[in-house]
Write a protein that holds these residues in place. Structure first.
Motif, PDB file in Angstrom:
ATOM      1  N   TYR A  56       2.041  -4.635  11.291  1.00 45.27           N
ATOM      2  CA  TYR A  56       0.946  -4.125  10.451  1.00 45.27           C
ATOM      3  C   TYR A  56       1.502  -3.348   9.260  1.00 45.27           C
ATOM      4  N   THR A  57       2.393  -2.435   9.534  1.00 49.62           N
ATOM      5  CA  THR A  57       2.978  -1.624   8.467  1.00 49.62           C
ATOM      6  C   THR A  57       3.943  -2.448   7.607  1.00 49.62           C
ATOM      7  N   ASN A  58       4.733  -3.276   8.240  1.00 46.88           N
ATOM      8  CA  ASN A  58       5.691  -4.083   7.476  1.00 46.88           C
ATOM      9  C   ASN A  58       5.003  -4.939   6.409  1.00 46.88           C
ATOM     10  N   GLN A  59       3.837  -5.499   6.773  1.00 49.64           N
ATOM     11  CA  GLN A  59       3.136  -6.384   5.836  1.00 49.64           C
ATOM     12  C   GLN A  59       2.505  -5.625   4.667  1.00 49.64           C
ATOM     13  N   ARG A  60       2.428  -4.288   4.792  1.00 49.70           N
ATOM     14  CA  ARG A  60       1.739  -3.495   3.769  1.00 49.70           C
ATOM     15  C   ARG A  60       2.654  -2.502   3.068  1.00 49.70           C
ATOM     16  N   SER A  61       3.948  -2.659   3.245  1.00 53.82           N
ATOM     17  CA  SER A  61       4.847  -1.640   2.690  1.00 53.82           C
ATOM     18  C   SER A  61       6.104  -2.230   2.073  1.00 53.82           C
ATOM     19  N   ILE A  62       6.748  -1.385   1.276  1.00 49.96           N
ATOM     20  CA  ILE A  62       8.079  -1.680   0.746  1.00 49.96           C
ATOM     21  C   ILE A  62       9.046  -0.773   1.499  1.00 49.96           C
ATOM     22  N   GLY A  63      10.038  -1.368   2.147  1.00 50.49           N
ATOM     23  CA  GLY A  63      11.014  -0.591   2.906  1.00 50.49           C
ATOM     24  C   GLY A  63      12.210  -0.223   2.042  1.00 50.49           C
ATOM     25  N   ILE A  64      12.487   1.069   1.964  1.00 46.17           N
ATOM     26  CA  ILE A  64      13.616   1.561   1.172  1.00 46.17           C
ATOM     27  C   ILE A  64      14.617   2.249   2.088  1.00 46.17           C
ATOM     28  N   GLU A  65      15.824   1.729   2.143  1.00 47.66           N
ATOM     29  CA  GLU A  65      16.905   2.311   2.936  1.00 47.66           C
ATOM     30  C   GLU A  65      17.830   3.107   2.014  1.00 47.66           C
ATOM     31  N   VAL A  66      18.235   4.284   2.469  1.00 49.76           N
ATOM     32  CA  VAL A  66      19.153   5.112   1.693  1.00 49.76           C
ATOM     33  C   VAL A  66      20.410   5.341   2.530  1.00 49.76           C
ATOM     34  N   TRP A 116      12.795  -9.960  -1.007  1.00 45.56           N
ATOM     35  CA  TRP A 116      11.884  -9.874  -2.154  1.00 45.56           C
ATOM     36  C   TRP A 116      10.648  -9.068  -1.777  1.00 45.56           C
ATOM     37  N   ASP A 117      10.107  -8.350  -2.741  1.00 44.51           N
ATOM     38  CA  ASP A 117       8.908  -7.534  -2.486  1.00 44.51           C
ATOM     39  C   ASP A 117       7.763  -8.365  -1.915  1.00 44.51           C
ATOM     40  N   ARG A 118       7.675  -9.620  -2.321  1.00 42.60           N
ATOM     41  CA  ARG A 118       6.543 -10.462  -1.900  1.00 42.60           C
ATOM     42  C   ARG A 118       6.653 -10.877  -0.422  1.00 42.60           C
ATOM     43  N   ASP A 119       7.825 -10.684   0.172  1.00 44.18           N
ATOM     44  CA  ASP A 119       8.032 -11.054   1.576  1.00 44.18           C
ATOM     45  C   ASP A 119       7.983  -9.813   2.482  1.00 44.18           C
ATOM     46  N   THR A 120       7.874 -10.062   3.773  1.00 43.17           N
ATOM     47  CA  THR A 120       7.767  -8.976   4.751  1.00 43.17           C
ATOM     48  C   THR A 120       9.138  -8.659   5.337  1.00 43.17           C
ATOM     49  N   ALA A 121       9.607  -7.442   5.064  1.00 39.38           N
ATOM     50  CA  ALA A 121      10.872  -6.996   5.671  1.00 39.38           C
ATOM     51  C   ALA A 121      10.567  -6.355   7.014  1.00 39.38           C
ATOM     52  N   TRP A 122      11.544  -6.403   7.903  1.00 38.38           N
ATOM     53  CA  TRP A 122      11.360  -5.873   9.261  1.00 38.38           C
ATOM     54  C   TRP A 122      12.002  -4.491   9.338  1.00 38.38           C
ATOM     55  N   HIS A 123      11.243  -3.466   8.920  1.00 38.68           N
ATOM     56  CA  HIS A 123      11.858  -2.141   8.848  1.00 38.68           C
ATOM     57  C   HIS A 123      11.074  -1.056   9.563  1.00 38.68           C
ATOM     58  N   ALA A 124       9.773  -1.227   9.757  1.00 41.46           N
ATOM     59  CA  ALA A 124       8.961  -0.121  10.290  1.00 41.46           C
ATOM     60  C   ALA A 124       8.613  -0.304  11.771  1.00 41.46           C
ATOM     61  N   ALA A 125       9.191  -1.317  12.391  1.00 47.25           N
ATOM     62  CA  ALA A 125       8.998  -1.549  13.830  1.00 47.25           C
ATOM     63  C   ALA A 125       7.598  -2.033  14.191  1.00 47.25           C
ATOM     64  N   ASN A 126       6.767  -2.323  13.199  1.00 48.43           N
ATOM     65  CA  ASN A 126       5.508  -2.987  13.535  1.00 48.43           C
ATOM     66  C   ASN A 126       5.000  -3.804  12.358  1.00 48.43           C
ATOM     67  N   GLU A 186       0.814  -1.223   0.000  1.00 50.32           N
ATOM     68  CA  GLU A 186       0.000   0.000   0.000  1.00 50.32           C
ATOM     69  C   GLU A 186       0.846   1.271   0.000  1.00 50.32           C
ATOM     70  N   CYS A 187       2.107   1.136   0.351  1.00 48.88           N
ATOM     71  CA  CYS A 187       2.953   2.338   0.436  1.00 48.88           C
ATOM     72  C   CYS A 187       4.418   1.945   0.492  1.00 48.88           C
ATOM     73  N   VAL A 188       5.278   2.932   0.342  1.00 48.26           N
ATOM     74  CA  VAL A 188       6.695   2.722   0.636  1.00 48.26           C
ATOM     75  C   VAL A 188       6.982   3.408   1.966  1.00 48.26           C
ATOM     76  N   VAL A 189       7.961   2.880   2.674  1.00 48.90           N
ATOM     77  CA  VAL A 189       8.432   3.528   3.898  1.00 48.90           C
ATOM     78  C   VAL A 189       9.913   3.858   3.695  1.00 48.90           C
ATOM     79  N   VAL A 190      10.228   5.144   3.856  1.00 52.02           N
ATOM     80  CA  VAL A 190      11.580   5.631   3.584  1.00 52.02           C
ATOM     81  C   VAL A 190      12.416   5.627   4.867  1.00 52.02           C
ATOM     82  N   HIS A 191      13.665   5.195   4.719  1.00 46.59           N
ATOM     83  CA  HIS A 191      14.634   5.190   5.817  1.00 46.59           C
ATOM     84  C   HIS A 191      15.955   5.787   5.334  1.00 46.59           C
TER      85      HIS A 191
END
Ligand code: ZN
Length: 269
Positions: free
Chosen positions: A83-93, A71-81, A29-34
Motif C-alpha cells: 500500500y505504501t510502496n505504491q504511493r511513495s518515493i523511497g529515499i535511502e541515505v 524509476w519514479d513511475r515504478d513501485t520500489a520495495w522499501h516500506a515493507a508494505n 503521495e509522499c516520500v519515505v525516508v530510510h
C-alpha cells in the motif's frame, strides 16, 4: 542531482529485479525516508538488493551524489508494505560509518537528501515538506528503527526537514520565475514536529496490518471453506451441508470423548 526541477539524478543504475512495474494506478503521495544502516555507494546498494528482495527509488551517497535505482513511475520495495510502496518515493541515505560510531551521516548527504525531498514534493505537487504528512519514515510502516537519526526525535531530523523546507521555497520560486526574498511567501517554520492527520493513522493501520488482514482472510477460508461453505472432504452434517474445519474438529472431539469414556468404562470393569 543534475536537475532538481525535472528530478534528473546524477546517476542511473536501475534494478533488474526486486521492484514492481507501475504503481497499480496510484499516485505519489509522499516520500519515505530510510538510512542504509550501512556505508554504501550506489553500486554497492544495487549489489545488496540483488540478494535481498528490496529496493528504493533513490540512493544518496555520503558525498551527496544521488543515484536512481527504480524509476519514479515504478513501485520500489522499501516500506515493507505494498500500500505504501505504491504511493511513495523511497529515499535511502548512506551512513558514513557503522554502528560502533552510531550510524553517522555526512552533512552533505543530509543536505542533498533534504533537497531531494523538496524536489520530489514540488515535482509531484505534494506541497511544502511536512514531517509526518508528505515526509514519512520507514519505521512508521513496519517494525524497524530505520531511518534512525533521520526520524523525528533523531539528531539529524531537524536538519533534514529544515533543508527540505528551505530548498522547497527556493526551488518553487525558481520554478515560478521569482526570487526568494521580499516576494517569497512566508510559510511557518518548525517542520520537524510530526503532524498527526487522519491520513497518517489510516496509512499506518493499512500499512501495519495490511498483510496480516490478507493472512486472516486465508485462515478464515481454511477454517470455513471457500465462501464459508465448508469443505466437502470433511464430510457432511445432518442437514447435508459440507463440514467446516471447526465442525470437523467439534465432531472429532465428540468422537474422542466417546472413545475415552468407553476406554474408561472398560478399565473400570
Ligand atoms: Zn528503511
Amino acid at each position: 542531482m543534475k536537475n532538481w526541477l525535472t528530478l534528473e539524478p546524477d546517476r542511473v543504475k536501475l534494478m533488474n529485479k526486486h521492484y514492481t512495474k507501475g504503481r497499480g494506478g496510484n499516485k505519489v503521495e509522499c516520500v519515505v525516508v530510510h538510512h542504509n544502516a550501512g556505508v554504501l555507494s550506489i553500486d554497492q546498494i544495487w549489489q545488496v538488493w540483488q540478494t535481498r528482495a528490496a529496493s528504493a527509488h533513490y540512493q544518496v551517497q555520503s558525498d551527496g551524489v544521488i543515484g536512481q535505482l527504480v524509476w519514479d513511475r515504478d513501485t520500489a520495495w522499501h516500506a515493507a508494505n505494498q500500500y505504501t510502496n505504491q504511493r511513495s518515493i523511497g529515499i535511502e541515505v548512506s551512513n558514513s560509518a557503522g554502528p560502533n560510531a552510531g550510524w553517522p551521516i555526512t552533512d552533505t548527504a543530509i543536505r542533498e537528501a533534504g533537497r531531494l525531498i523538496a524536489a520530489v514534493c514540488l515535482y509531484y505537487g505534494l506541497g511544502r515538506p511536512v514531517s509526518g504528512d508528505n515526509v514519512r519514515y520507514h519505521r512508521e510502516f513496519t517494525s524497524t528503527t530505520c531511518p534512525y537519526h533521520l526520524a523525528p526525535g533523531g539528531k539529524y531530523n531537524a536538519a533534514l526537514i529544515g533543508e527540505a523546507q528551505r530548498f522547497y521555497d527556493e526551488l518553487k520560486a525558481k520554478k515560478n520565475g521569482t526570487t526568494t526574498g521580499r516576494h517569497a511567501k512566508k510559510t511557518p517554520a518548525g517542520g520537524s514536529s510530526v503532524m498527526l492527520t487522519a491520513k497518517y493513522f489510516t496509512d499506518f493501520i493499512k500499512g501495519f496490518f495490511g498483510p496480516q488482514i490478507d493472512a486472516l482472510q486465508d485462515v478464515w477460508t481454511q477454517l470455513r471453506g471457500p465462501s464459508g461453505g465448508g469443505w466437502p472432504q470433511l464430510g457432511k452434517n445432518k442437514a447435508g451441508q459440507n463440514l467446516t474445519l471447526v465442525d470437523a474438529v467439534a465432531a472429532l472431539r465428540h468422537d474422542v470423548a466417546d472413545l475415552t469414556r468407553k476406554i474408561d468404562n472398560l478399565g473400570g470393569k
